[in-house]
Design a protein around this motif. Structure first.
Motif, PDB file in Angstrom:
ATOM      1  N   HIS A 147       0.786  -1.234   0.000  1.00 49.59           N
ATOM      2  CA  HIS A 147       0.000   0.000   0.000  1.00 49.59           C
ATOM      3  C   HIS A 147       0.817   1.283   0.000  1.00 49.59           C
ATOM      4  O   HIS A 147       0.278   2.335  -0.377  1.00 49.59           O
ATOM      5  CB  HIS A 147      -0.941   0.008   1.206  1.00 49.59           C
ATOM      6  CG  HIS A 147      -1.929  -1.116   1.203  1.00 49.59           C
ATOM      7  ND1 HIS A 147      -2.934  -1.217   0.268  1.00 49.59           N
ATOM      8  CD2 HIS A 147      -2.058  -2.207   2.015  1.00 49.59           C
ATOM      9  CE1 HIS A 147      -3.653  -2.310   0.495  1.00 49.59           C
ATOM     10  NE2 HIS A 147      -3.139  -2.923   1.545  1.00 49.59           N
ATOM     11  N   VAL A 148       2.068   1.270   0.439  1.00 51.39           N
ATOM     12  CA  VAL A 148       2.839   2.514   0.507  1.00 51.39           C
ATOM     13  C   VAL A 148       4.167   2.418  -0.232  1.00 51.39           C
ATOM     14  O   VAL A 148       5.078   3.207   0.020  1.00 51.39           O
ATOM     15  CB  VAL A 148       3.066   2.963   1.969  1.00 51.39           C
ATOM     16  CG1 VAL A 148       1.755   3.332   2.624  1.00 51.39           C
ATOM     17  CG2 VAL A 148       3.784   1.898   2.775  1.00 51.39           C
ATOM     18  N   SER A 149       4.292   1.470  -1.140  1.00 51.24           N
ATOM     19  CA  SER A 149       5.498   1.404  -1.963  1.00 51.24           C
ATOM     20  C   SER A 149       5.342   2.328  -3.169  1.00 51.24           C
ATOM     21  O   SER A 149       4.229   2.641  -3.595  1.00 51.24           O
ATOM     22  CB  SER A 149       5.761  -0.029  -2.424  1.00 51.24           C
ATOM     23  OG  SER A 149       4.669  -0.522  -3.191  1.00 51.24           O
ATOM     24  N   VAL A 150       6.465   2.790  -3.697  1.00 51.94           N
ATOM     25  CA  VAL A 150       6.480   3.723  -4.831  1.00 51.94           C
ATOM     26  C   VAL A 150       7.461   3.201  -5.867  1.00 51.94           C
ATOM     27  O   VAL A 150       8.551   2.722  -5.518  1.00 51.94           O
ATOM     28  CB  VAL A 150       6.912   5.143  -4.385  1.00 51.94           C
ATOM     29  CG1 VAL A 150       6.914   6.103  -5.572  1.00 51.94           C
ATOM     30  CG2 VAL A 150       6.011   5.658  -3.283  1.00 51.94           C
ATOM     31  N   GLU A 151       7.066   3.309  -7.139  1.00 51.83           N
ATOM     32  CA  GLU A 151       7.974   2.907  -8.222  1.00 51.83           C
ATOM     33  C   GLU A 151       7.722   3.794  -9.431  1.00 51.83           C
ATOM     34  O   GLU A 151       6.580   3.981  -9.856  1.00 51.83           O
ATOM     35  CB  GLU A 151       7.762   1.439  -8.589  1.00 51.83           C
ATOM     36  CG  GLU A 151       8.771   0.920  -9.603  1.00 51.83           C
ATOM     37  CD  GLU A 151       8.621  -0.579  -9.828  1.00 51.83           C
ATOM     38  OE1 GLU A 151       9.076  -1.354  -8.962  1.00 51.83           O
ATOM     39  OE2 GLU A 151       8.024  -0.954 -10.856  1.00 51.83           O
ATOM     40  N   LEU A 152       8.791   4.343  -9.976  1.00 46.96           N
ATOM     41  CA  LEU A 152       8.710   5.204 -11.155  1.00 46.96           C
ATOM     42  C   LEU A 152       9.570   4.630 -12.262  1.00 46.96           C
ATOM     43  O   LEU A 152      10.746   4.318 -12.045  1.00 46.96           O
ATOM     44  CB  LEU A 152       9.182   6.623 -10.810  1.00 46.96           C
ATOM     45  CG  LEU A 152       9.316   7.597 -11.989  1.00 46.96           C
ATOM     46  CD1 LEU A 152       7.946   7.918 -12.588  1.00 46.96           C
ATOM     47  CD2 LEU A 152      10.032   8.871 -11.556  1.00 46.96           C
ATOM     48  N   THR A 153       8.982   4.464 -13.448  1.00 45.56           N
ATOM     49  CA  THR A 153       9.716   4.052 -14.632  1.00 45.56           C
ATOM     50  C   THR A 153       9.574   5.142 -15.697  1.00 45.56           C
ATOM     51  O   THR A 153       8.984   6.191 -15.449  1.00 45.56           O
ATOM     52  CB  THR A 153       9.194   2.713 -15.178  1.00 45.56           C
ATOM     53  OG1 THR A 153       7.840   2.891 -15.652  1.00 45.56           O
ATOM     54  CG2 THR A 153       9.203   1.637 -14.095  1.00 45.56           C
TER      55      THR A 153
END
Length: 203
Positions: free
Chosen positions: A69-75
């Motif tokens: 619920h609070v992980s972040v990932e940017l590609t």
């Protein structure tokens, strides 16, 4: 702190929770056990084992929830906040940080936070995003300045690529038009000579 995997296409990442946290409870129980053995006092085997197992179970649930619920990932093409994924093609701009000296609330501060939670998660800071449809949303991260910089760079890179593609398309159109004009021009002299010769023959 963010984790960035070089060469994997991930520009920014925060796991939300780390599995190493599971070892903290048993580690503390082992320290207590060691102290009891060294001091030759009564060793509370059952209590320590029970507490260690209870803490492990509780922390495992927290880690699973955090990573979901609070992980972040940017590609290069997507921003994932918790379980929600936002394509970067839908983002028009990354808005500036809130002016701490201003009494006015920014428009994006009351906007919906990305993810399925009711707002920006605890110990995270919001980042205002303006979408292409004119609405606002909040991205978030612990390292919000790191995510802001990575988002800005990714959007600039996408706009630069789009600009290059558009320029190449215009250049190809111009080249095609020039080639057609050149072909027409090559036919005109011949056609003119033929008309002159015919007119000369007639005279």
């Amino acid at each position: 702190m963010s984790d960035v995997a070089d060469g994997s296409g991930i520009l920014f990442a925060e796991p939300g929770a780390r599995w190493r946290a599971v070892s903290y409870g048993p580690g503390l129980c082992l320290i207590i056990l060691f102290i009891e053995v060294v001091t030759a006092s009564a060793v509370h085997w059952f209590a320590l084992i029970f507490c260690a197992a209870l803490i492990v179970g509780f922390v495992v649930l927290q880690v699973i929830a955090g990573r979901r619920h609070v992980s972040v990932e940017l590609t290069d093409g997507l921003l994932r906040e918790g379980t929600e994924t936002l394509p970067l093609s839908a983002v028009a701009a990354v808005l500036p940080e809130r002016d701490e000296d201003s009494w006015d609330e920014e428009d994006w501060e009351s906007a919906r936070a990305l993810g399925e939670l009711s707002g920006v998660p605890r110990r995270r800071s919001g980042i205002g995003l303006r979408l292409v449809d004119g609405s606002f949303v909040q991205a978030w991260a612990k390292d919000h300045r790191g995510l802001r910089a990575a988002l800005t760079e990714a959007l600039d890179r996408r706009r630069g690529t789009a600009g290059i593609d558009a320029t190449e398309g215009i250049a190809e159109s111009v080249d095609g038009a020039d080639s057609v004009d050149g072909a027409d021009g090559a036919e005109d002299p011949g056609g003119t000579d033929d008309r002159h010769s015919e007119n000369g023959a007639d005279r």
